[in-house]
Design an enzyme around this catalytic site. Structure first.
Site, PDB file in Angstrom:
ATOM      1  N   ARG A  28      -3.051   1.638   7.632  1.00  0.00           N
ATOM      2  CA  ARG A  28      -1.709   1.760   6.927  1.00  0.00           C
ATOM      3  C   ARG A  28      -0.762   2.390   7.840  1.00  0.00           C
ATOM      4  NH1 ARG A  28      -0.694   4.823   1.458  1.00  0.00           N
ATOM      5  NH2 ARG A  28      -1.640   6.400   2.615  1.00  0.00           N
ATOM      6  N   ARG A  64       0.578   7.984   8.510  1.00  0.00           N
ATOM      7  CA  ARG A  64       0.847   9.335   7.674  1.00  0.00           C
ATOM      8  C   ARG A  64      -0.302  10.416   8.210  1.00  0.00           C
ATOM      9  NH1 ARG A  64       1.568   7.319   1.409  1.00  0.00           N
ATOM     10  NH2 ARG A  64       0.264   9.387   1.305  1.00  0.00           N
ATOM     11  N   ARG A 123      -0.319  12.416 -12.247  1.00  0.00           N
ATOM     12  CA  ARG A 123      -1.791  12.305 -11.258  1.00  0.00           C
ATOM     13  C   ARG A 123      -2.831  13.382 -11.948  1.00  0.00           C
ATOM     14  NH1 ARG A 123       0.215  10.491  -6.250  1.00  0.00           N
ATOM     15  NH2 ARG A 123      -1.494  10.598  -4.566  1.00  0.00           N
ATOM     16  N   LYS A 167      -0.518   0.468  -4.741  1.00  0.00           N
ATOM     17  CA  LYS A 167       0.811   0.802  -5.655  1.00  0.00           C
ATOM     18  C   LYS A 167       2.007   0.959  -4.923  1.00  0.00           C
ATOM     19  CE  LYS A 167      -1.158   5.074  -6.487  1.00  0.00           C
ATOM     20  NZ  LYS A 167      -2.400   5.035  -5.724  1.00  0.00           N
ATOM     21  N   ARG A 171      -8.860  13.312  -0.803  1.00  0.00           N
ATOM     22  CA  ARG A 171      -7.990  12.814  -1.553  1.00  0.00           C
ATOM     23  C   ARG A 171      -8.661  11.698  -2.475  1.00  0.00           C
ATOM     24  NH1 ARG A 171      -3.590   9.813   1.212  1.00  0.00           N
ATOM     25  NH2 ARG A 171      -2.440   9.676  -0.989  1.00  0.00           N
TER      26      ARG A 171
HETATM   27  P1  ADP Z   1      -1.168   3.339  -2.370  1.00  0.00           P
HETATM   28  O1  ADP Z   1       0.425   3.448  -2.847  1.00  0.00           O
HETATM   29  O2  ADP Z   1      -1.794   2.908  -3.698  1.00  0.00           O
HETATM   30  O3  ADP Z   1      -1.771   4.572  -1.896  1.00  0.00           O
HETATM   31  P2  ADP Z   1      -0.336   1.391  -0.488  1.00  0.00           P
HETATM   32  O4  ADP Z   1       0.616   0.667  -0.940  1.00  0.00           O
HETATM   33  O5  ADP Z   1       0.212   2.480   0.522  1.00  0.00           O
HETATM   34  O6  ADP Z   1      -1.215   2.158  -1.323  1.00  0.00           O
HETATM   35  O7  ADP Z   1      -1.457   0.474   0.273  1.00  0.00           O
HETATM   36  C1  ADP Z   1      -2.168   0.829   1.274  1.00  0.00           C
HETATM   37  C2  ADP Z   1      -2.701   0.098   2.601  1.00  0.00           C
HETATM   38  O8  ADP Z   1      -3.123  -1.093   1.964  1.00  0.00           O
HETATM   39  C3  ADP Z   1      -1.181  -0.251   2.925  1.00  0.00           C
HETATM   40  O9  ADP Z   1      -1.537  -0.556   4.476  1.00  0.00           O
HETATM   41  C4  ADP Z   1      -1.071  -1.992   2.594  1.00  0.00           C
HETATM   42  O10 ADP Z   1      -0.181  -2.462   3.420  1.00  0.00           O
HETATM   43  C5  ADP Z   1      -2.352  -2.307   2.401  1.00  0.00           C
HETATM   44  N1  ADP Z   1      -2.682  -3.206   1.276  1.00  0.00           N
HETATM   45  C6  ADP Z   1      -1.949  -3.354   0.023  1.00  0.00           C
HETATM   46  N2  ADP Z   1      -2.587  -4.137  -0.727  1.00  0.00           N
HETATM   47  C7  ADP Z   1      -3.246  -4.737   0.110  1.00  0.00           C
HETATM   48  C8  ADP Z   1      -4.269  -5.946  -0.167  1.00  0.00           C
HETATM   49  N3  ADP Z   1      -4.357  -6.680  -1.460  1.00  0.00           N
HETATM   50  N4  ADP Z   1      -5.001  -6.358   0.984  1.00  0.00           N
HETATM   51  C9  ADP Z   1      -5.159  -5.765   1.995  1.00  0.00           C
HETATM   52  N5  ADP Z   1      -4.360  -4.628   2.226  1.00  0.00           N
HETATM   53  C10 ADP Z   1      -3.664  -4.374   1.202  1.00  0.00           C
HETATM   54  P1  AMP Z   2       1.163   9.483  -2.327  1.00  0.00           P
HETATM   55  O1  AMP Z   2       2.474   8.887  -1.705  1.00  0.00           O
HETATM   56  O2  AMP Z   2       1.168   8.779  -3.832  1.00  0.00           O
HETATM   57  O3  AMP Z   2      -0.064   8.995  -1.798  1.00  0.00           O
HETATM   58  O4  AMP Z   2       0.926  10.767  -2.333  1.00  0.00           O
HETATM   59  C1  AMP Z   2       0.840  11.821  -1.177  1.00  0.00           C
HETATM   60  C2  AMP Z   2       0.595  13.246  -1.357  1.00  0.00           C
HETATM   61  O5  AMP Z   2       1.563  13.828  -2.393  1.00  0.00           O
HETATM   62  C3  AMP Z   2      -0.677  13.415  -2.488  1.00  0.00           C
HETATM   63  O6  AMP Z   2      -1.977  13.435  -1.791  1.00  0.00           O
HETATM   64  C4  AMP Z   2      -0.296  14.736  -3.081  1.00  0.00           C
HETATM   65  O7  AMP Z   2      -0.370  15.748  -1.880  1.00  0.00           O
HETATM   66  C5  AMP Z   2       1.221  14.624  -3.290  1.00  0.00           C
HETATM   67  N1  AMP Z   2       1.682  14.170  -4.521  1.00  0.00           N
HETATM   68  C6  AMP Z   2       2.216  13.010  -4.771  1.00  0.00           C
HETATM   69  N2  AMP Z   2       2.461  12.601  -6.359  1.00  0.00           N
HETATM   70  C7  AMP Z   2       1.926  13.796  -6.773  1.00  0.00           C
HETATM   71  C8  AMP Z   2       1.932  14.407  -8.117  1.00  0.00           C
HETATM   72  N3  AMP Z   2       2.327  13.654  -8.935  1.00  0.00           N
HETATM   73  N4  AMP Z   2       1.430  15.658  -8.275  1.00  0.00           N
HETATM   74  C9  AMP Z   2       0.779  16.171  -7.259  1.00  0.00           C
HETATM   75  N5  AMP Z   2       1.021  15.911  -6.014  1.00  0.00           N
HETATM   76  C10 AMP Z   2       1.567  14.696  -5.690  1.00  0.00           C
END
Ligand code: ADP
Ligand code: AMP
Length: 213
Positions: free
Chosen positions: A123, A156, A88, A13, A167
């Site tokens: 990541r 992270r 969420r 995302k 999670r």
């Molecule tokens: P989210 O925001 O949904 O938690 P991220 O955008 O942080 O996900 O992506 C999670 C990890 O996967 C990151 O390290 C990103 O670079 C990688 N990633 C995202 N899309 C793809 C894909 N289609 N194929 C391989 N790796 C991906």
């Molecule tokens: P993300 O960056 O979306 O992976 O979120 C990281 C962490 O932030 C999550 O695991 C939650 O602890 C918190 N968080 C992010 N968005 C929300 C939300 N809308 N409601 C509650 N917690 C959130």
């Protein structure tokens, strides 16, 4: 263009929200990024939030709405936005409606558990600008250094194996029910995010170009 990006942690995302924000001149509003910025400030509230995130739990809804309200007051949001990470849970869907937060479509990124775990463990995020990389799939040009701003890349805290597991449970219990909610409402569009990043981005771009032509 006002969109919500839905999907499990690690589906991509944040990655595609960054690409789309640049392509369409809109703002990427990530509640995770807003919370991490609060943690960085090292205030009492920041410490409280940091502990919750490290455990992989959801931060109380009230804190999220306060942060979002402030963010939406900034003028750049008028250009359009992608909401990444909100809502969420079902109470946050009610907040979305009660506070009249507008959106046209919900894009639901789907990926298998195996893919998600591989993606989260590789990541890397930029300490300075928040750009997202993957050590194998989407690597930076120079290891450990952000291509965009030269900032240091880090892993992270909530990427540790047991936290990722938790999670994913939180996602299954609290966030997944939103898929059916938005599907019934008629606003949900699925995107298969299990493919290569370039393919997912191409598909998303095609979809958005069709929706907003
Ligand atoms: P989210 O925001 O949904 O938690 P991220 O955008 O942080 O996900 O992506 C999670 C990890 O996967 C990151 O390290 C990103 O670079 C990688 N990633 C995202 N899309 C793809 C894909 N289609 N194929 C391989 N790796 C991906
Ligand atoms: P993300 O960056 O979306 O992976 O979120 C990281 C962490 O932030 C999550 O695991 C939650 O602890 C918190 N968080 C992010 N968005 C929300 C939300 N809308 N409601 C509650 N917690 C959130």
């Amino acid at each position: 263009m006002k969109l919500i990006f839905l999907g499990p942690p690690g589906a991509g995302k944040g990655t595609y929200a960054t690409y789309a924000a640049k392509e369409y001149g809109i703002v990427h509003v990530s509640t995770g990024d807003l919370l991490r910025a609060e943690v960085k400030k090292e205030t009492e509230l920041g410490k409280e939030i940091g502990e919750i995130i490290q455990k992989g739990n959801l931060v109380p809804d009230r804190m999220i709405t306060d942060l979002l309200k402030k963010r939406f007051e900034e003028p750049d949001c008028k250009k359009g936005y992608i909401l990444d990470g909100f809502p969420r849970n079902i109470p946050q869907v009610h907040i979305l409606k009660d506070d009249n937060i507008e959106f046209e479509h919900v894009i639901n990124f789907t990926a298998t558990k195996e893919t998600i775990i591989k993606r989260l463990s590789g990541r890397r995020t930029c300490k300075k600008c928040g750009a997202i990389y993957h050590i194998i799939n989407i690597p930076p040009k120079k290891e450990g250094v952000c291509d965009k701003c030269g900032g240091e890349l880090y892993q992270r805290e909530d990427q540790k194996e047991e936290v990722v597991k938790h999670r994913l449970e939180v996602y299954e219990e609290q966030t997944k029910p939103l898929i059916e909610h938005f599907r019934k409402e008629g606003s949900l569009i699925d995107i298969d995010a299990d493919k290569k990043a370039e393919e997912v981005w191409e598909e998303l771009k095609k979809l958005l170009d069709q929706l907003y032509k």
